[in-house]
Design an enzyme around this catalytic site. Structure first.
Site, mmCIF file in Angstrom:
data_model
loop_
_atom_site.group_PDB
_atom_site.id
_atom_site.type_symbol
_atom_site.label_atom_id
_atom_site.label_comp_id
_atom_site.label_asym_id
_atom_site.label_seq_id
_atom_site.Cartn_x
_atom_site.Cartn_y
_atom_site.Cartn_z
ATOM 1 N N ASN A 73 0.833 -1.185 0.000
ATOM 2 C CA ASN A 73 0.000 0.000 0.000
ATOM 3 C C ASN A 73 0.881 1.254 0.000
ATOM 4 O O ASN A 73 2.105 1.162 -0.069
ATOM 5 C CB ASN A 73 -0.952 -0.037 1.210
ATOM 6 N N HIS A 131 23.691 1.997 11.292
ATOM 7 C CA HIS A 131 24.948 2.719 11.489
ATOM 8 C C HIS A 131 25.748 2.046 12.607
ATOM 9 O O HIS A 131 25.168 1.484 13.538
ATOM 10 C CB HIS A 131 24.676 4.181 11.846
#
Length: 183
Positions: free
Chosen positions: A83, A113
């Site tokens: 969607n 990270h």
């Protein structure tokens, strides 16, 4: 070992490498075109997805605005529907099974990270694969974190943050996402 191999193996790599910057720009171009192509032009949309993804099955439909980081690490099975506003950051492999449904604003993230602040400032990151089994339904605003596998037939409730593997045949919800019921 090249950058793509490092990414796929979960090794630390620099997110600012020119090859990766170029790959992200190429993915932005394709997704921009995909998002602008009308639903009536299914053939053009399918061609763009074929160019973007590593592989995809039959009957793939993704509402705009769709975003990916690279696209080349995404493998989608048959009958996939996403969607509005889906995001897939595919620095590692993203494998999506058959008959999978994404509610609005689902995010699948493979990258993370590093924790060392100096290395992080230099752009060091790593990525872990995400696997979503057959017949899984992710509700609106679900976030799937790096390294997660969601087993077949499972349902993830709206707003959940999936930080750990979810077994097959369950309903799981929450932040962090936890199994609440067997199907």
């Amino acid at each position: 070992m090249d950058l793509k191999e490092k990414m796929r193996l979960g090794e630390i790599y620099c997110d600012f490498e020119p090859e990766l910057l170029k790959g992200r720009e190429a993915a932005k171009k394709i997704t921009r075109l995909y998002n602008l192509t009308t639903d009536a032009d299914k053939e053009s949309r399918d061609q763009l997805l074929d160019e973007l993804f590593e592989s995809r099955g039959e009957n793939t439909f993704i509402e705009p605005n769709f975003r990916v980081e690279y696209g080349f690490n995404i493998n989608v099975g048959d009958n996939f529907f996403a969607n509005y506003d889906a995001i897939i950051l595919d620095c590692a492999k993203v494998t999506i099974g058959d008959d999978v449904l994404f509610g609005p604003r689902v995010g699948v993230y493979t990258a993370n990270h590093v924790t060392d602040p100096e290395a992080r400032a230099k752009g060091d990151v790593y990525a872990l694969p995400v696997t979503i089994g057959d017949r899984v339904w992710l509700g609106a605003n679900v976030i799937v974190n790096p390294g997660v596998t969601i087993g077949e037939n499972s349902i993830i409730g709206s707003g959940s943050v999936v930080t750990k593997d979810i077994p097959s045949n369950v309903i799981a919800v929450g932040n962090p996402c936890k199994v609440i019921k067997k199907i």
